[in-house]
Motif scaffolding. Structure first.
Motif, PDB file in Angstrom:
ATOM      1  N   LYS A 250       0.829  -1.207   0.000  1.00 21.36           N
ATOM      2  CA  LYS A 250       0.000   0.000   0.000  1.00 21.36           C
ATOM      3  C   LYS A 250       0.859   1.251   0.000  1.00 21.36           C
ATOM      4  O   LYS A 250       0.496   2.273  -0.586  1.00 21.36           O
ATOM      5  N   ALA A 251       2.019   1.152   0.674  1.00 18.81           N
ATOM      6  CA  ALA A 251       2.932   2.299   0.721  1.00 18.81           C
ATOM      7  C   ALA A 251       3.788   2.412  -0.531  1.00 18.81           C
ATOM      8  O   ALA A 251       4.555   3.376  -0.676  1.00 18.81           O
ATOM      9  N   GLY A 252       3.690   1.416  -1.431  1.00 18.78           N
ATOM     10  CA  GLY A 252       4.470   1.452  -2.664  1.00 18.78           C
ATOM     11  C   GLY A 252       5.936   1.169  -2.463  1.00 18.78           C
ATOM     12  O   GLY A 252       6.795   1.762  -3.119  1.00 18.78           O
ATOM     13  N   HIS A 253       6.259   0.227  -1.582  1.00 17.86           N
ATOM     14  CA  HIS A 253       7.662  -0.057  -1.275  1.00 17.86           C
ATOM     15  C   HIS A 253       8.377  -0.570  -2.529  1.00 17.86           C
ATOM     16  O   HIS A 253       7.959  -1.555  -3.153  1.00 17.86           O
ATOM     17  N   LEU A 257       7.081  -4.357  -4.300  1.00 18.43           N
ATOM     18  CA  LEU A 257       6.180  -4.411  -5.460  1.00 18.43           C
ATOM     19  C   LEU A 257       6.711  -5.307  -6.582  1.00 18.43           C
ATOM     20  O   LEU A 257       5.949  -6.094  -7.160  1.00 18.43           O
ATOM     21  N   ARG A 360      -1.992   6.869  -6.631  1.00 15.20           N
ATOM     22  CA  ARG A 360      -0.766   6.129  -6.337  1.00 15.20           C
ATOM     23  C   ARG A 360      -0.830   4.830  -7.132  1.00 15.20           C
ATOM     24  O   ARG A 360      -1.628   3.943  -6.812  1.00 15.20           O
ATOM     25  N   ASN A 362       1.227   1.603  -8.491  1.00 16.58           N
ATOM     26  CA  ASN A 362       2.450   0.818  -8.229  1.00 16.58           C
ATOM     27  C   ASN A 362       3.439   1.607  -7.376  1.00 16.58           C
ATOM     28  O   ASN A 362       4.654   1.565  -7.595  1.00 16.58           O
ATOM     29  N   GLY A 363       2.903   2.326  -6.408  1.00 17.21           N
ATOM     30  CA  GLY A 363       3.731   3.058  -5.466  1.00 17.21           C
ATOM     31  C   GLY A 363       4.195   4.420  -5.926  1.00 17.21           C
ATOM     32  O   GLY A 363       4.858   5.130  -5.169  1.00 17.21           O
TER      33      GLY A 363
END
Length: 376
Positions: A250-253, A257, A360, A362-363
């Motif tokens: 969710k945070a796009g790490h 990903l 947002r 893919n992050g």
């Protein structure tokens, strides 16, 4: 807490507990227990109801821990079959929600008979869960408790195996935070390694939630675990790791990903359009854009949107909302839109002023679009 959950700790359950107590204690004593609990129960929320039952029951139970444990064991429902257990207390014994206050008695008052009390929790969890109570043992003597739990890794009952993971979660919802495990999750890593390919989806789900807890305090370690577990992973383990990395996803790490095929998006630069620039509390806002692929291969896209809420001090707080998942083929154009409500909710206080929204994907965040929120 949800109304339905609160009502699971019901007057009927109290009467059932009193019925089983009366098989071992004088009727007058058990009636006093029931009368005291029922006189207060309706005023309390879920956890307070559970604690009230535990507090009043300990007053009538034997003072000696071994004798008390024996009595509590005798109250349990005889059915422990994970597939057929009704998980409700009845005339045969206590199960389901009724286990919670019984397990708290063991956790809060049974530490002087450490191993015997943990064995009793092992029995109780087979009829519901003892995930909250076992944390008292982890706080009292973490090494000893973890060593006992490690012996349960091959237990034939899936509820016991799940307790190993769920009871040792650093940040178990509704449970006491285990600060030592937040700081050093390697202490439970051997347990998770032993359960990550468990045949029970119920157990694997707990392992995933445990991994997600780790990611909140030890991001680098959770990334290392995820990468290692994804090596030659089958579909079940892949699903586990993905759920366990949901906060990082969710945070796009950027290191998480790609494990699941989500590379930086290659899209035409199209603006995010809002349906209005001004709105009031209680109204809704529609956001929309077009997603147009600029690559020659299909793209897997996780689409979220971030609402940047204005706080009372003028600063901002970002909240991420799920938008969807799709595969965009080469050159394909897909319209994306969502409606976001600003109706009042108990978990958020809105403040008037400038807010913003960004996609947002893919992050990667799009350019923010601002709007004004008014307090009607």
């Amino acid at each position: 807490m949800p109304e339905a959950f609160k009502n699971m700790i019901s007057p009927e359950l109290v009467e059932c507990l009193s019925l089983h107590l009366a098989r071992h204690l004088p009727a007058a004593v058990t009636q006093t227990f029931a009368d005291k609990v029922l006189s207060i129960l309706a005023e309390l929320e879920l956890k307070a109801r559970v604690q009230l039952i535990a507090d009043e029951m300990i007053k009538v139970l034997p003072v000696n821990t071994r004798q008390r444990n024996d009595l509590l064991l005798a109250m349990l429902h005889p059915d422990t079959n994970a597939q057929t257990l009704v998980r409700e207390s009845d005339a045969q014994g206590i199960a389901g929600w009724g286990i919670w206050p019984l397990s708290l008695i063991v956790g809060q008052h049974g530490l002087d008979e450490f191993e015997a009390s943990m064995d009793l929790l092992r029995e109780m969890t087979q009829r519901s869960t003892a995930e909250f109570a076992i944390r008292h043992f982890l706080l009292a003597d973490q090494a000893r408790a973890l060593a006992i739990m490690e012996r349960w890794l091959d237990d034939p009952n899936e509820h016991v195996r799940r307790l190993v993971s769920e009871g040792s979660r650093p940040r178990l919802p509704w449970g006491m935070k285990l600060q030592a495990l937040c700081q050093d999750p390697t202490l439970t890593l051997a347990l998770l390694e032993g359960l990550k390919d468990d045949p029970s989806e119920y157990v694997r789900r707990s392992v995933a939630n445990h991994l997600n807890d780790i990611s909140r305090d030890n991001e680098a370690m959770s990334v290392e675990i995820a990468n290692r577990w994804m090596n030659n992973a089958n579909a079940q383990r892949t699903a586990l790791v993905r759920h366990g990395c949901r906060t990082l996803i969710k945070a796009g790490h950027p290191e998480i990903l790609p494990l699941f095929g989500y590379e930086p998006p290659r899209l035409e630069d199209r603006p995010l359009v809002l349906s209005r620039q001004q709105l009031s509390i209680g109204e809704s806002l529609q956001l929309s854009t077009e997603l147009i692929s600029t690559t020659s291969i299909p793209q897997k896209l996780i689409i979220d949107y971030c609402v940047f809420h204005r706080l009372a001090n003028g600063k901002r707080s970002a909240k991420v909302f799920k938008g969807g998942v799709l595969t965009l083929n080469p050159g394909q154009c897909v319209s994306f839109s969502r409606t976001h409500s600003f109706r009042p909710v108990t978990t958020r206080r809105y403040h008037a002023g400038t807010h913003a929204i960004a996609l947002r994907i893919n992050g990667v965040d799009s350019e923010e679009v601002t709007f004004e929120l008014a307090i009607a």
